[in-house]
Design a protein around this motif. Structure first.
Motif, PDB file in Angstrom:
ATOM      1  N   TYR A   1       0.945  -0.937   0.089  1.00 37.29           N
ATOM      2  CA  TYR A   1      -0.542   0.221  -0.118  1.00 37.29           C
ATOM      3  C   TYR A   1       0.688   1.203  -0.031  1.00 37.29           C
ATOM      4  O   TYR A   1       1.183   1.592  -0.981  1.00 37.29           O
ATOM      5  N   GLN A   2       0.899   1.785   0.843  1.00 35.95           N
ATOM      6  CA  GLN A   2       1.487   3.191   1.329  1.00 35.95           C
ATOM      7  C   GLN A   2       2.414   3.215   2.517  1.00 35.95           C
ATOM      8  O   GLN A   2       1.604   2.921   3.539  1.00 35.95           O
TER       9      GLN A   2
ATOM     10  N   TYR B   1      -3.624   3.348   6.372  1.00 35.41           N
ATOM     11  CA  TYR B   1      -2.527   4.691   5.720  1.00 35.41           C
ATOM     12  C   TYR B   1      -3.618   5.792   5.392  1.00 35.41           C
ATOM     13  O   TYR B   1      -4.728   5.216   4.792  1.00 35.41           O
TER      14      TYR B   1
ATOM     15  N   HIS C   1      -7.534   4.730   4.717  1.00 32.59           N
ATOM     16  CA  HIS C   1      -7.621   2.951   4.342  1.00 32.59           C
ATOM     17  C   HIS C   1      -7.221   2.175   5.403  1.00 32.59           C
ATOM     18  O   HIS C   1      -6.253   2.475   5.912  1.00 32.59           O
TER      19      HIS C   1
ATOM     20  N   VAL D   1      -6.276  -1.058   6.443  1.00 35.62           N
ATOM     21  CA  VAL D   1      -6.334  -2.699   5.465  1.00 35.62           C
ATOM     22  C   VAL D   1      -5.814  -3.661   6.325  1.00 35.62           C
ATOM     23  O   VAL D   1      -5.349  -3.809   7.982  1.00 35.62           O
TER      24      VAL D   1
ATOM     25  N   TRP E   1      -3.248  -9.909   2.053  1.00 35.11           N
ATOM     26  CA  TRP E   1      -3.824  -8.701   2.941  1.00 35.11           C
ATOM     27  C   TRP E   1      -5.434  -9.022   1.942  1.00 35.11           C
ATOM     28  O   TRP E   1      -5.772  -9.219   1.623  1.00 35.11           O
TER      29      TRP E   1
ATOM     30  N   ARG F   1      -9.246  -5.731   3.456  1.00 35.06           N
ATOM     31  CA  ARG F   1      -9.557  -4.481   3.277  1.00 35.06           C
ATOM     32  C   ARG F   1     -10.129  -4.867   4.530  1.00 35.06           C
ATOM     33  O   ARG F   1     -10.559  -5.544   5.235  1.00 35.06           O
TER      34      ARG F   1
END
Length: 225
Positions: free
Chosen positions: A63-64, A88, A104, A106, A188, A190
């Protein structure tokens, strides 16, 4: 008689109180969710643990960079596992110039491998991925190529891991995205992790590990002890 100012002020106070009340209800609901989840995890022998820095880095790569949440660790069918909440934020600017920030949520699930393997990532394919996802590896199954995208630096290694039986298994479980990353298989999804979803995900992941050919473990693997 109320003045116009007083009416506006009263409405503002009522609106603010409603927002505060909603926030409190959501907080209590989330607290109850976490408590129930923790109890269910304990029934499986899973225990709270500090966020694993390595798994946090994997999440940031998928993701980040963001913030780890609650993590549980334990055992699944003789293999070590852990599951981590992660969040994130992203920002976007509308046509009116107004900036919106979105959080977000996750989660990451990791299941230990018998050896450390080179990186390979399998994700669901899409029109967006085909346009911006970079290089993809094509295998002999058109159905598999249409459903999934492979990110791997070594075509021969990817082909060895994703043999016909593995591709068939993944076509029966098209919602699972995963990555071989060091000595773990990581998947992974959400939202906050739930125990039923984590168990179902681990079942599929365990089968992926079982389907890794012995020669892949022998020729590409590195023992971690």
């Amino acid at each position: 008689m109320f003045s116009g100012f007083a009416v506006v002020g009263f409405i503002a106070v009522v609106g603010f109180a409603a927002v505060i009340g909603l926030a409190i209800r959501q907080s209590l609901k989330h607290r109850d969710f976490l408590q129930a989840r923790g109890h269910a995890a304990a029934q499986l022998g899973w225990y709270p643990a500090p966020p694993n820095p390595w798994l946090v880095e994997v999440a940031a790569g998928i993701y980040q960079r963001g913030k780890p949440g609650e993590m549980f660790a334990g055992d699944f069918r003789g293999r070590g596992m852990c599951v981590l909440d992660y969040s994130y934020t992203t920002t976007s600017t509308g046509s009116d110039g107004q900036t919106t920030t979105t959080t977000h949520r996750v989660f990451m699930v990791a299941l230990n491998l018998p050896v450390a393997l080179p990186p390979l990532r399998l994700t669901m394919d899409s029109k967006f991925q085909r346009m911006f996802g970079g290089r993809d590896i094509e295998l002999e199954s058109k159905a598999f190529n249409d459903a999934f995208r492979i990110n791997c630096a070594d075509d021969r290694y990817a082909s060895a891991v994703l043999h016909p039986r593995m591709m068939e298994w993944m076509l029966h479980n098209p919602g699972l995205e995963w990555q071989l990353s060091g000595n773990a298989l990581v998947s992974w999804g959400r939202g906050h992790f739930t125990i039923p979803d984590t168990i179902a995900r681990l079942e599929v992941m365990a089968r992926v590990i079982d389907l890794l050919p012995p020669f892949v473990l022998r020729d590409y693997g590195q023992r971690t002890y």
